[in-house]
Design an enzyme around this catalytic site. Structure first.
Site, PDB file in Angstrom:
ATOM      1  N   ASP A   1       8.024  -0.421   3.693  1.00 50.09           N
ATOM      2  CA  ASP A   1       8.614  -1.800   3.698  1.00 50.09           C
ATOM      3  C   ASP A   1       9.309  -2.198   2.421  1.00 50.09           C
ATOM      4  OD1 ASP A   1       9.700  -4.300   4.930  1.00 50.09           O
ATOM      5  OD2 ASP A   1       8.230  -5.128   3.773  1.00 50.09           O
TER       6      ASP A   1
ATOM      7  N   GLU B   1       3.667   2.010   6.576  1.00 46.49           N
ATOM      8  CA  GLU B   1       4.604   1.326   6.933  1.00 46.49           C
ATOM      9  C   GLU B   1       4.747   0.025   6.037  1.00 46.49           C
ATOM     10  OE1 GLU B   1       5.303  -2.489  10.079  1.00 46.49           O
ATOM     11  OE2 GLU B   1       3.809  -0.798  10.796  1.00 46.49           O
TER      12      GLU B   1
ATOM     13  N   GLU C   1      10.255   2.890   8.339  1.00 48.32           N
ATOM     14  CA  GLU C   1       9.616   2.525   7.155  1.00 48.32           C
ATOM     15  C   GLU C   1       8.532   3.304   6.744  1.00 48.32           C
ATOM     16  OE1 GLU C   1      10.471  -2.304   7.428  1.00 48.32           O
ATOM     17  OE2 GLU C   1       8.552  -1.621   8.046  1.00 48.32           O
TER      18      GLU C   1
ATOM     19  N   ASP D   1       9.261   0.520  12.692  1.00 47.16           N
ATOM     20  CA  ASP D   1       8.076   1.014  11.925  1.00 47.16           C
ATOM     21  C   ASP D   1       8.161   2.344  11.390  1.00 47.16           C
ATOM     22  OD1 ASP D   1       7.420  -1.847  12.330  1.00 47.16           O
ATOM     23  OD2 ASP D   1       5.841  -1.211  13.880  1.00 47.16           O
TER      24      ASP D   1
END
Length: 253
Positions: A69, A65, A141, A138
């Site tokens: 991102d 995650e 990502e 989450d």
């Protein structure tokens, strides 16, 4: 004494066959085939699942995650930078923030039905974790991070070109970059007259058409824009017109 390194140590063979089959289905639906299946499994493994299966050395998706991102932000930034050359740094930042934020990521994840594939602990499952917005964002990502590690940035961009970028082009985030409203306000403040938009050209086949629009102020052309829809073309024309008015104001015209 043996020291275990924390990393991608979960093996596809330890998952039930039903779980492995579901991920094969997911790859088929996404038209994405992972070289390292463990990265795919890890992307959908919630920490609650790891806690309930401590002996099987599963790894949760939190590190993916973190990576996803950054990859997502870079990919979206590059797309916006190239797509909207007239936008200022502040406008680009505002638009990117509206795309790479939890509510938007949840929409993307839900459209792909990612919630169906998340591996959850029983407690998290019972409390509705599969529909929890933060969890879904989450996972999206994490998937981007896993895809980046498995196949690189180019493959991530190809994925986003199917899932995210078309929504930007079709005006899903127009509330952030409503240049027509901004232009109207500029004109009203200076009492400069009446704005008028025209579609002056259409190119390409029906499934991949490009529209060209121009905006006129008192019949004088101020800006021209292009887009995959009439709405996008008009927005781009309005943005171009705003630049024209700002330049005129700087010159004292």
């Amino acid at each position: 004494m043996t020291i275990r390194k924390k990393g991608n140590n979960q093996k596809s063979g330890v998952f039930p066959e039903k779980v492995r089959e579901s991920f094969e289905q997911l790859q088929s639906e996404l038209d994405v085939l992972f070289n390292n299946k463990n990265l795919l499994y890890q992307a959908f493994t919630h920490s609650s699942y790891v806690n309930e299966h401590r002996r099987k050395l599963f790894t949760d998706n939190e590190r993916l995650e973190f990576l996803g991102d950054a990859v997502l932000e870079l990919s979206v930034s590059k797309f916006l930078f190239e797509k909207y050359p007239q936008m200022s740094e502040g406008e680009l930042t505002k638009l990117r923030a509206s795309i790479v934020c939890e509510p938007s990521l949840v929409i993307f994840a839900n459209e792909l039905e990612f919630g169906r594939y998340v591996l959850l602990g029983k407690g998290e499952e019972l409390t509705g974790g599969r529909e929890r917005p933060a969890l879904l964002a989450d996972v999206f990502e994490s998937f981007v991070g896993a895809l980046y590690l498995d196949q690189g940035l180019e493959r991530v961009v190809a994925f986003l070109e199917k899932v995210v970028f078309p929504k930007v082009e079709l005006g899903a985030f127009s509330h952030v970059m409503d240049f027509k409203s901004q232009l109207q306000e500029m004109v009203q403040q200076s009492n400069n007259g009446i704005l008028h938009y025209e579609i002056v050209d259409e190119k390409g086949p029906a499934h991949n058409r490009t529209f060209v629009s121009r905006v006129l102020l008192n019949e004088q052309e101020l800006g021209v824009g292009r887009g995959k829809s009439k709405k996008e073309a008009e927005q781009q024309a309005a943005q171009s017109a705003m630049q024209t008015l700002k330049q005129q104001a700087q010159k004292g015209e």
